[in-house]
Design an enzyme around this catalytic site. Structure first.
Site, PDB file in Angstrom:
ATOM      1  N   ASN A  55     -12.406  35.346   2.365  1.00  0.00           N
ATOM      2  CA  ASN A  55     -13.799  35.740   2.098  1.00  0.00           C
ATOM      3  C   ASN A  55     -14.665  35.304   3.266  1.00  0.00           C
ATOM      4  O   ASN A  55     -14.235  34.535   4.120  1.00  0.00           O
ATOM      5  CB  ASN A  55     -14.290  35.092   0.794  1.00  0.00           C
ATOM      6  CG  ASN A  55     -14.332  33.592   0.922  1.00  0.00           C
ATOM      7  OD1 ASN A  55     -15.188  33.031   1.585  1.00  0.00           O
ATOM      8  ND2 ASN A  55     -13.371  32.913   0.303  1.00  0.00           N
ATOM      9  N   LYS A 182     -17.690  20.394  -3.393  1.00  0.00           N
ATOM     10  CA  LYS A 182     -18.457  20.717  -2.174  1.00  0.00           C
ATOM     11  C   LYS A 182     -19.686  21.519  -2.537  1.00  0.00           C
ATOM     12  O   LYS A 182     -19.645  22.359  -3.442  1.00  0.00           O
ATOM     13  CB  LYS A 182     -17.577  21.511  -1.210  1.00  0.00           C
ATOM     14  CG  LYS A 182     -18.232  21.783   0.143  1.00  0.00           C
ATOM     15  CD  LYS A 182     -17.211  22.229   1.159  1.00  0.00           C
ATOM     16  CE  LYS A 182     -17.108  23.734   1.275  1.00  0.00           C
ATOM     17  NZ  LYS A 182     -16.123  24.152   2.277  1.00  0.00           N
ATOM     18  N   LYS A 184     -23.469  23.441  -0.768  1.00  0.00           N
ATOM     19  CA  LYS A 184     -24.110  23.974   0.424  1.00  0.00           C
ATOM     20  C   LYS A 184     -25.344  23.155   0.776  1.00  0.00           C
ATOM     21  O   LYS A 184     -26.059  22.657  -0.109  1.00  0.00           O
ATOM     22  CB  LYS A 184     -24.515  25.428   0.186  1.00  0.00           C
ATOM     23  CG  LYS A 184     -23.331  26.337  -0.067  1.00  0.00           C
ATOM     24  CD  LYS A 184     -22.391  26.355   1.130  1.00  0.00           C
ATOM     25  CE  LYS A 184     -21.150  27.159   0.862  1.00  0.00           C
ATOM     26  NZ  LYS A 184     -20.220  27.124   2.007  1.00  0.00           N
ATOM     27  N   ASP A 213     -21.765  21.395   3.242  1.00  0.00           N
ATOM     28  CA  ASP A 213     -21.426  22.471   4.184  1.00  0.00           C
ATOM     29  C   ASP A 213     -22.698  23.188   4.631  1.00  0.00           C
ATOM     30  O   ASP A 213     -23.395  23.800   3.824  1.00  0.00           O
ATOM     31  CB  ASP A 213     -20.488  23.457   3.474  1.00  0.00           C
ATOM     32  CG  ASP A 213     -19.996  24.573   4.390  1.00  0.00           C
ATOM     33  OD1 ASP A 213     -20.364  24.583   5.577  1.00  0.00           O
ATOM     34  OD2 ASP A 213     -19.230  25.428   3.899  1.00  0.00           O
ATOM     35  N   GLU A 239     -19.810  19.386   6.955  1.00  0.00           N
ATOM     36  CA  GLU A 239     -19.094  20.571   7.463  1.00  0.00           C
ATOM     37  C   GLU A 239     -19.982  21.528   8.250  1.00  0.00           C
ATOM     38  O   GLU A 239     -21.108  21.815   7.850  1.00  0.00           O
ATOM     39  CB  GLU A 239     -18.479  21.308   6.258  1.00  0.00           C
ATOM     40  CG  GLU A 239     -17.817  22.636   6.614  1.00  0.00           C
ATOM     41  CD  GLU A 239     -17.140  23.283   5.401  1.00  0.00           C
ATOM     42  OE1 GLU A 239     -16.766  22.549   4.459  1.00  0.00           O
ATOM     43  OE2 GLU A 239     -16.998  24.514   5.403  1.00  0.00           O
ATOM     44  N   GLU A 265     -13.623  27.036  10.268  1.00  0.00           N
ATOM     45  CA  GLU A 265     -13.370  28.253   9.480  1.00  0.00           C
ATOM     46  C   GLU A 265     -13.774  29.513  10.236  1.00  0.00           C
ATOM     47  O   GLU A 265     -13.322  30.605   9.894  1.00  0.00           O
ATOM     48  CB  GLU A 265     -14.092  28.191   8.126  1.00  0.00           C
ATOM     49  CG  GLU A 265     -15.596  28.344   8.232  1.00  0.00           C
ATOM     50  CD  GLU A 265     -16.306  28.301   6.876  1.00  0.00           C
ATOM     51  OE1 GLU A 265     -16.268  27.251   6.224  1.00  0.00           O
ATOM     52  OE2 GLU A 265     -16.903  29.317   6.496  1.00  0.00           O
ATOM     53  N   ASP A 292      -8.635  29.246   8.908  1.00  0.00           N
ATOM     54  CA  ASP A 292      -8.156  30.047   7.763  1.00  0.00           C
ATOM     55  C   ASP A 292      -7.278  31.158   8.328  1.00  0.00           C
ATOM     56  O   ASP A 292      -7.786  32.068   8.999  1.00  0.00           O
ATOM     57  CB  ASP A 292      -9.384  30.607   7.020  1.00  0.00           C
ATOM     58  CG  ASP A 292      -9.029  31.510   5.844  1.00  0.00           C
ATOM     59  OD1 ASP A 292      -7.866  31.910   5.697  1.00  0.00           O
ATOM     60  OD2 ASP A 292      -9.969  31.824   5.070  1.00  0.00           O
ATOM     61  N   HIS A 322     -10.020  26.719   5.002  1.00  0.00           N
ATOM     62  CA  HIS A 322     -11.058  27.467   4.292  1.00  0.00           C
ATOM     63  C   HIS A 322     -10.394  28.606   3.506  1.00  0.00           C
ATOM     64  O   HIS A 322      -9.347  29.117   3.897  1.00  0.00           O
ATOM     65  CB  HIS A 322     -12.003  28.058   5.342  1.00  0.00           C
ATOM     66  CG  HIS A 322     -12.886  29.178   4.858  1.00  0.00           C
ATOM     67  ND1 HIS A 322     -12.486  30.501   4.869  1.00  0.00           N
ATOM     68  CD2 HIS A 322     -14.133  29.181   4.369  1.00  0.00           C
ATOM     69  CE1 HIS A 322     -13.467  31.256   4.413  1.00  0.00           C
ATOM     70  NE2 HIS A 322     -14.487  30.475   4.094  1.00  0.00           N
ATOM     71  N   GLU A 341      -8.793  24.540   0.192  1.00  0.00           N
ATOM     72  CA  GLU A 341     -10.035  24.772  -0.537  1.00  0.00           C
ATOM     73  C   GLU A 341      -9.742  25.543  -1.824  1.00  0.00           C
ATOM     74  O   GLU A 341      -8.712  26.203  -1.951  1.00  0.00           O
ATOM     75  CB  GLU A 341     -10.980  25.598   0.349  1.00  0.00           C
ATOM     76  CG  GLU A 341     -12.349  25.822  -0.264  1.00  0.00           C
ATOM     77  CD  GLU A 341     -13.384  26.349   0.744  1.00  0.00           C
ATOM     78  OE1 GLU A 341     -12.977  26.931   1.772  1.00  0.00           O
ATOM     79  OE2 GLU A 341     -14.577  26.168   0.495  1.00  0.00           O
TER      80      GLU A 341
HETATM   81  O1  LIG Z   1     -20.007  30.166   2.062  1.00  0.00           O
HETATM   82  C1  LIG Z   1     -19.020  30.484   2.720  1.00  0.00           C
HETATM   83  O2  LIG Z   1     -19.024  31.374   3.598  1.00  0.00           O
HETATM   84  C2  LIG Z   1     -17.720  29.788   2.468  1.00  0.00           C
HETATM   85  C3  LIG Z   1     -17.609  28.525   3.215  1.00  0.00           C
HETATM   86  O3  LIG Z   1     -18.299  28.204   4.152  1.00  0.00           O
HETATM   87  C4  LIG Z   1     -16.586  27.571   2.782  1.00  0.00           C
HETATM   88  O4  LIG Z   1     -15.879  27.863   1.831  1.00  0.00           O
HETATM   89  O5  LIG Z   1     -16.481  26.514   3.402  1.00  0.00           O
HETATM   90 MG   LIG Z   2     -17.622  26.336   5.069  1.00  0.00          MG
END
Ligand SMILES: O=C([O-])CC(=O)C(=O)O
Ligand SMILES: [Mg+2]
EC number: 4.2.1.81
Length: 389
Positions: A55, A182, A184, A213, A239, A265, A292, A322, A341
């Site tokens: 993804n 985790k 954001k 992250d 991250e 990632e 990944d 990732h 992950e």
């Molecule tokens: O939100 C995303 O693109 C996914 C991401 O960074 C992660 O899983 O570390």
């Molecule tokens: Mg990430």
């Protein structure tokens, strides 16, 4: 016995949701689902290898259908076989995919190739009649460890989501057996992110650790301001603070952040991984690497990346990829990565584990299914079967 790839099919599927990280929303997110159809029969069924592109990058139907699938289908079938002639050689298929491609510029091409490569490895392990993780361990002279660390990724920005909802989400992961979660950061002002972090830490207490992250959002000044705030908390990792290709930023950050950091990632080749290791100031005793394979030319390339790491004194156990897919679970169990992950509530049915696999103390145990094990996840296999069976 003939082993021949008779078709390579692709369909682009939505994996959309209203979530948002510091950089993108996922309202239009897609993935390419690929089937590599062979003429081999095992247990009364034709062997079909499946893959999809993780993804975060969109489906690659155009590249796959126009450029990469035809190269495989036009190749002399014998040129794709291993020395025994009884199976495909993934590296030979990979070289065929990459014929007439210049080096460098690892844009979305690496996603298209990574997706097909996943399907090829699935087919190869099924033809060998083994789980991919066992086949990989054998090829590398290692012993497989089916017990793999997994952490729960989520904590996205979401319309209308308040601190209560964030805490509830994280509690849900703990209830499902995870002990690292985790969330954001970087999609709100620093003071607001601090409140979000404190709310989650209060919720999880001593039951779990928290990783954060930033999805590559920060310039150096902001990354440092966040480092100074974050270092007050016992985080699992910090991250992707800055742009994935800004190795100088990553290196400078180590002076301000003594705890573990994670990135990788959005690096899509072993050459980019090597540049991170050479110039990014990453510390092999505490930092984490998140390449990944599905986004970065597949497992053939990932093995080259692991070689690069070894040359520079990094253990594969510092890699936690990732993406939350079963391909990386197999690589973790077969080649000794530090874990994988997982997105318990997102990107379904593509992410996650075979049916019946439970998380306990932050680990899962891989079942012994042939290939990558997609057939063990009924909602995912239903999509795959509809493409080719
Ligand atoms: O939100 C995303 O693109 C996914 C991401 O960074 C992660 O899983 O570390
Ligand atoms: Mg990430």
């Amino acid at each position: 016995m003939s082993v021949r790839i008779v078709d390579v099919r692709e369909v682009t599927k939505p994996i959309s949701s209203p979530i948002r990280n510091a950089y993108i929303d996922f309202t239009k997110m897609t993935t390419s689902l690929v089937a590599v159809v062979t003429d081999v029969v095992r247990d009364g069924r034709r062997v079909v290898g499946y893959g999809f592109n993780s993804n975060g990058r969109y489906g690659q139907g155009g590249l796959i259908r126009e450029r990469f699938a035809p190269r495989v289908l036009e190749a002399d079938p014998k040129s794709l076989l291993d020395a025994s002639g009884a199976n495909l050689d993934p590296d030979k298929v990979w070289s065929t995919l990459m014929s007439n491609e210049k080096p460098g510029g690892h844009g979305e091409r690496s996603v298209a190739v990574g997706t097909i490569d996943m399907a090829v490895w699935d087919a190869v392990a099924k033809i060998a009649g083994k789980p991919l993780f066992r086949l990989l361990a054998e090829r590398h002279g290692l012993s497989a460890n089916p017990r793999v660390f997994v952490y729960a990724a989520g904590g996205y920005y979401y319309p209308g989501k308040d601190l209560g909802a964030l805490r509830k989400e994280m509690r849900g992961y703990l209830d499902r057996g995870y002990n690292v979660v985790k969330m954001k950061i970087g999609g709100a002002p620093l003071a607001e992110d601090r409140e979000r972090i404190e709310a989650v830490l209060k919720e999880i207490g001593r039951d779990a650790q928290l990783a954060v992250d930033a999805n590559g959002r920060f310039d150096l000044e902001t990354a440092i301001a966040y480092a100074k705030m974050l270092r007050e908390y016992p985080l699992f990792w910090y991250e992707e603070a800055g742009d994935p290709l800004d190795y100088a930023l990553q290196a400078a950050l180590a002076e301000f952040y003594p705890g573990p950091m994670a990135t990788g990632e959005n690096l899509f080749s072993h050459q980019d991984a090597r540049n991170l290791i050479r110039y990014g100031g990453m510390r092999p005793d505490r930092d984490w690497l998140q390449f990944d394979c599905a986004l970065s030319y597949g497992l053939c390339e990932y093995q080259r990346t692991l070689e690069v790491l070894k040359t520079h004194g990094w253990s594969p156990s510092r890699c936690i990829p990732h993406g939350g897919h079963q391909m990386s679970l197999n690589i973790a169990a077969g080649l000794g990565l530090g874990g994988n992950e997982s997105y318990p509530d997102l990107f379904q049915p593509y992410g996650g584990f075979p049916d019946g696999v439970r998380v306990e103390n932050g680990h899962i145990v891989m079942p012994d299914l042939p290939g990558i094990g997609f057939e063990g996840k009924s909602d995912l296999y239903a999509e795959m079967k509809a493409l080719a069976a």
